[in-house]
Design a protein around this motif. Structure first.
Motif, PDB file in Angstrom:
ATOM      1  N   ALA A   7     -51.201   1.278 -31.191  1.00 22.86           N
ATOM      2  CA  ALA A   7     -52.188   2.213 -30.653  1.00 22.86           C
ATOM      3  C   ALA A   7     -53.467   1.484 -30.233  1.00 22.86           C
ATOM      4  CB  ALA A   7     -52.500   3.296 -31.678  1.00 22.86           C
ATOM      5  N   VAL A   8     -53.915   0.546 -31.056  1.00 28.07           N
ATOM      6  CA  VAL A   8     -55.119  -0.220 -30.723  1.00 28.07           C
ATOM      7  C   VAL A   8     -54.864  -1.082 -29.487  1.00 28.07           C
ATOM      8  CG1 VAL A   8     -56.640  -2.075 -31.522  1.00 28.07           C
ATOM      9  CG2 VAL A   8     -56.042  -0.208 -33.056  1.00 28.07           C
ATOM     10  N   PHE A   9     -53.722  -1.746 -29.428  1.00 32.58           N
ATOM     11  CA  PHE A   9     -53.382  -2.566 -28.276  1.00 32.58           C
ATOM     12  C   PHE A   9     -53.319  -1.726 -27.006  1.00 32.58           C
ATOM     13  CE2 PHE A   9     -50.139  -4.303 -25.411  1.00 32.58           C
ATOM     14  CZ  PHE A   9     -50.745  -5.504 -25.101  1.00 32.58           C
ATOM     15  N   PHE A  10     -52.678  -0.573 -27.091  1.00 32.39           N
ATOM     16  CA  PHE A  10     -52.564   0.315 -25.932  1.00 32.39           C
ATOM     17  C   PHE A  10     -53.940   0.787 -25.474  1.00 32.39           C
ATOM     18  CE2 PHE A  10     -51.957   4.532 -24.041  1.00 32.39           C
ATOM     19  CZ  PHE A  10     -51.138   4.168 -22.972  1.00 32.39           C
ATOM     20  N   ALA A  11     -54.812   1.149 -26.398  1.00 30.43           N
ATOM     21  CA  ALA A  11     -56.152   1.614 -26.046  1.00 30.43           C
ATOM     22  C   ALA A  11     -56.954   0.504 -25.365  1.00 30.43           C
ATOM     23  CB  ALA A  11     -56.883   2.107 -27.288  1.00 30.43           C
ATOM     24  N   LEU A  12     -56.868  -0.715 -25.895  1.00 29.60           N
ATOM     25  CA  LEU A  12     -57.592  -1.826 -25.279  1.00 29.60           C
ATOM     26  C   LEU A  12     -57.036  -2.169 -23.904  1.00 29.60           C
ATOM     27  CD1 LEU A  12     -58.091  -4.182 -28.342  1.00 29.60           C
ATOM     28  CD2 LEU A  12     -59.812  -2.776 -27.186  1.00 29.60           C
ATOM     29  N   THR A  13     -55.739  -2.093 -23.733  1.00 30.26           N
ATOM     30  CA  THR A  13     -55.124  -2.372 -22.435  1.00 30.26           C
ATOM     31  C   THR A  13     -55.520  -1.323 -21.415  1.00 30.26           C
ATOM     32  OG1 THR A  13     -53.258  -3.370 -23.569  1.00 30.26           O
ATOM     33  CG2 THR A  13     -52.935  -2.808 -21.274  1.00 30.26           C
ATOM     34  N   ALA A  14     -55.553  -0.076 -21.825  1.00 29.14           N
ATOM     35  CA  ALA A  14     -55.937   1.000 -20.912  1.00 29.14           C
ATOM     36  C   ALA A  14     -57.388   0.840 -20.465  1.00 29.14           C
ATOM     37  CB  ALA A  14     -55.726   2.355 -21.579  1.00 29.14           C
ATOM     38  N   CYS A  15     -58.251   0.471 -21.374  1.00 30.33           N
ATOM     39  CA  CYS A  15     -59.661   0.268 -21.010  1.00 30.33           C
ATOM     40  C   CYS A  15     -59.831  -0.909 -20.065  1.00 30.33           C
ATOM     41  CB  CYS A  15     -60.505   0.046 -22.262  1.00 30.33           C
ATOM     42  SG  CYS A  15     -60.655   1.501 -23.303  1.00 30.33           S
ATOM     43  N   ALA A  16     -59.103  -1.970 -20.306  1.00 23.49           N
ATOM     44  CA  ALA A  16     -59.241  -3.167 -19.491  1.00 23.49           C
ATOM     45  C   ALA A  16     -58.726  -2.938 -18.077  1.00 23.49           C
ATOM     46  CB  ALA A  16     -58.496  -4.331 -20.131  1.00 23.49           C
ATOM     47  N   SER A  17     -57.704  -2.125 -17.929  1.00 27.71           N
ATOM     48  CA  SER A  17     -57.116  -1.945 -16.608  1.00 27.71           C
ATOM     49  C   SER A  17     -57.916  -0.997 -15.735  1.00 27.71           C
ATOM     50  CB  SER A  17     -55.674  -1.450 -16.738  1.00 27.71           C
ATOM     51  OG  SER A  17     -55.657  -0.174 -17.325  1.00 27.71           O
ATOM     52  N   THR A  18     -58.745  -0.124 -16.306  1.00 29.38           N
ATOM     53  CA  THR A  18     -59.512   0.823 -15.504  1.00 29.38           C
ATOM     54  C   THR A  18     -60.969   0.428 -15.371  1.00 29.38           C
ATOM     55  OG1 THR A  18     -59.974   2.168 -17.448  1.00 29.38           O
ATOM     56  CG2 THR A  18     -58.013   2.735 -16.165  1.00 29.38           C
ATOM     57  N   ALA A  19     -61.351  -0.713 -15.919  1.00 31.16           N
ATOM     58  CA  ALA A  19     -62.759  -1.084 -15.988  1.00 31.16           C
ATOM     59  C   ALA A  19     -63.400  -1.330 -14.620  1.00 31.16           C
ATOM     60  CB  ALA A  19     -62.932  -2.312 -16.869  1.00 31.16           C
ATOM     61  N   GLY A  20     -62.720  -1.969 -13.695  1.00 30.05           N
ATOM     62  CA  GLY A  20     -63.384  -2.331 -12.467  1.00 30.05           C
ATOM     63  C   GLY A  20     -62.785  -1.726 -11.215  1.00 30.05           C
ATOM     64  N   GLY A  21     -61.828  -0.868 -11.339  1.00 30.19           N
ATOM     65  CA  GLY A  21     -61.172  -0.329 -10.164  1.00 30.19           C
ATOM     66  C   GLY A  21     -60.161  -1.318  -9.620  1.00 30.19           C
ATOM     67  N   PRO A  22     -59.502  -0.959  -8.532  1.00 30.73           N
ATOM     68  CA  PRO A  22     -58.471  -1.855  -7.984  1.00 30.73           C
ATOM     69  C   PRO A  22     -59.080  -3.131  -7.417  1.00 30.73           C
ATOM     70  CG  PRO A  22     -58.800   0.039  -6.554  1.00 30.73           C
ATOM     71  CD  PRO A  22     -59.627   0.269  -7.770  1.00 30.73           C
ATOM     72  N   GLN A  23     -58.382  -4.229  -7.602  1.00 35.02           N
ATOM     73  CA  GLN A  23     -58.819  -5.526  -7.091  1.00 35.02           C
ATOM     74  C   GLN A  23     -57.990  -5.893  -5.867  1.00 35.02           C
ATOM     75  OE1 GLN A  23     -61.444  -7.276  -8.327  1.00 35.02           O
ATOM     76  NE2 GLN A  23     -61.724  -5.453  -9.577  1.00 35.02           N
ATOM     77  N   PRO A  24     -58.619  -6.441  -4.824  1.00 36.69           N
ATOM     78  CA  PRO A  24     -57.861  -6.843  -3.634  1.00 36.69           C
ATOM     79  C   PRO A  24     -56.849  -7.939  -3.945  1.00 36.69           C
ATOM     80  CG  PRO A  24     -60.222  -6.880  -3.200  1.00 36.69           C
ATOM     81  CD  PRO A  24     -60.047  -6.666  -4.673  1.00 36.69           C
ATOM     82  N   LEU A  25     -55.684  -7.815  -3.361  1.00 40.48           N
ATOM     83  CA  LEU A  25     -54.622  -8.811  -3.480  1.00 40.48           C
ATOM     84  C   LEU A  25     -54.615  -9.666  -2.220  1.00 40.48           C
ATOM     85  CD1 LEU A  25     -51.803  -6.420  -4.722  1.00 40.48           C
ATOM     86  CD2 LEU A  25     -53.150  -7.992  -6.107  1.00 40.48           C
ATOM     87  N   PRO A  26     -53.928 -10.820  -2.246  1.00 42.36           N
ATOM     88  CA  PRO A  26     -53.767 -11.552  -0.987  1.00 42.36           C
ATOM     89  C   PRO A  26     -53.149 -10.623   0.062  1.00 42.36           C
ATOM     90  CG  PRO A  26     -53.035 -12.891  -2.823  1.00 42.36           C
ATOM     91  CD  PRO A  26     -53.318 -11.523  -3.374  1.00 42.36           C
ATOM     92  N   ASP A  27     -53.619 -10.686   1.271  1.00 49.64           N
ATOM     93  CA  ASP A  27     -53.246  -9.833   2.404  1.00 49.64           C
ATOM     94  C   ASP A  27     -53.968  -8.492   2.412  1.00 49.64           C
ATOM     95  OD1 ASP A  27     -51.566 -11.745   3.529  1.00 49.64           O
ATOM     96  OD2 ASP A  27     -49.827 -11.013   2.430  1.00 49.64           O
ATOM     97  N   SER A  28     -54.816  -8.191   1.406  1.00 48.09           N
ATOM     98  CA  SER A  28     -55.649  -7.000   1.471  1.00 48.09           C
ATOM     99  C   SER A  28     -56.728  -7.212   2.519  1.00 48.09           C
ATOM    100  CB  SER A  28     -56.321  -6.725   0.127  1.00 48.09           C
ATOM    101  OG  SER A  28     -55.383  -6.369  -0.854  1.00 48.09           O
ATOM    102  N   LEU A  29     -57.263  -6.127   3.034  1.00 43.63           N
ATOM    103  CA  LEU A  29     -58.297  -6.240   4.067  1.00 43.63           C
ATOM    104  C   LEU A  29     -59.566  -6.895   3.542  1.00 43.63           C
ATOM    105  CD1 LEU A  29     -57.934  -2.759   5.815  1.00 43.63           C
ATOM    106  CD2 LEU A  29     -57.055  -4.971   6.580  1.00 43.63           C
ATOM    107  N   THR A  30     -59.863  -6.725   2.252  1.00 46.48           N
ATOM    108  CA  THR A  30     -61.107  -7.254   1.684  1.00 46.48           C
ATOM    109  C   THR A  30     -60.867  -8.387   0.688  1.00 46.48           C
ATOM    110  OG1 THR A  30     -61.054  -5.537  -0.015  1.00 46.48           O
ATOM    111  CG2 THR A  30     -62.334  -5.072   1.979  1.00 46.48           C
ATOM    112  N   TYR A  31     -59.699  -9.033   0.743  1.00 46.52           N
ATOM    113  CA  TYR A  31     -59.375 -10.109  -0.205  1.00 46.52           C
ATOM    114  C   TYR A  31     -60.286 -11.317   0.017  1.00 46.52           C
ATOM    115  CZ  TYR A  31     -56.779 -13.669  -2.739  1.00 46.52           C
ATOM    116  OH  TYR A  31     -56.425 -14.672  -3.603  1.00 46.52           O
ATOM    117  N   GLY A  32     -60.715 -11.925  -1.080  1.00 50.46           N
ATOM    118  CA  GLY A  32     -61.541 -13.129  -1.014  1.00 50.46           C
ATOM    119  C   GLY A  32     -62.960 -12.857  -0.556  1.00 50.46           C
ATOM    120  N   GLY A  33     -63.417 -11.629  -0.707  1.00 52.70           N
ATOM    121  CA  GLY A  33     -64.777 -11.294  -0.319  1.00 52.70           C
ATOM    122  C   GLY A  33     -64.976 -11.089   1.170  1.00 52.70           C
ATOM    123  N   LYS A  34     -63.869 -10.935   1.921  1.00 51.38           N
ATOM    124  CA  LYS A  34     -63.998 -10.692   3.367  1.00 51.38           C
ATOM    125  C   LYS A  34     -64.784  -9.413   3.601  1.00 51.38           C
ATOM    126  CE  LYS A  34     -59.565 -10.934   4.269  1.00 51.38           C
ATOM    127  NZ  LYS A  34     -58.292 -10.874   4.974  1.00 51.38           N
TER     128      LYS A  34
END
Length: 84
Positions: A7-34
């Motif tokens: 339960a503690v692991f799941f709670a920490l994982t859930a918090c970590a994954s929603t903390a900053g919103g989606p991150q650009p991947l290679p081939d994303s329009l804004t990847y690498g700070g474009k």
């Protein structure tokens, strides 16, 4: 004890994954700070699709900001043979 640790692991994982919103991947329009400027009005939703790692299709949603730049708001993946 196992259930409490899980339960503690799941709670920490859930918090970590929603903390900053989606991150650009290679081939994303804004990847690498474009900085991408859009000719569309602020608030317009822009869809972007590309082939990601391991043959998965990546579906991204951007929103045009007041200064004309794009902000990544949503990102999902799925098999390449599924089209939306």
């Amino acid at each position: 004890m196992k259930h409490a640790l899980f339960a503690v692991f799941f709670a920490l994982t859930a918090c970590a994954s929603t903390a900053g919103g989606p991150q650009p991947l290679p081939d994303s329009l804004t990847y690498g700070g474009k900085l991408v400027r859009s000719p569309y009005r602020p608030g317009t939703v822009v869809q972007h699709t590309f082939l990601g790692a391991f043959g998965y299709r990546v579906f991204e949603t951007y929103v045009v900001q007041p200064d004309g730049t794009l902000k990544l708001t949503s990102q999902t993946t799925g098999p390449d043979f599924l089209w939306r």
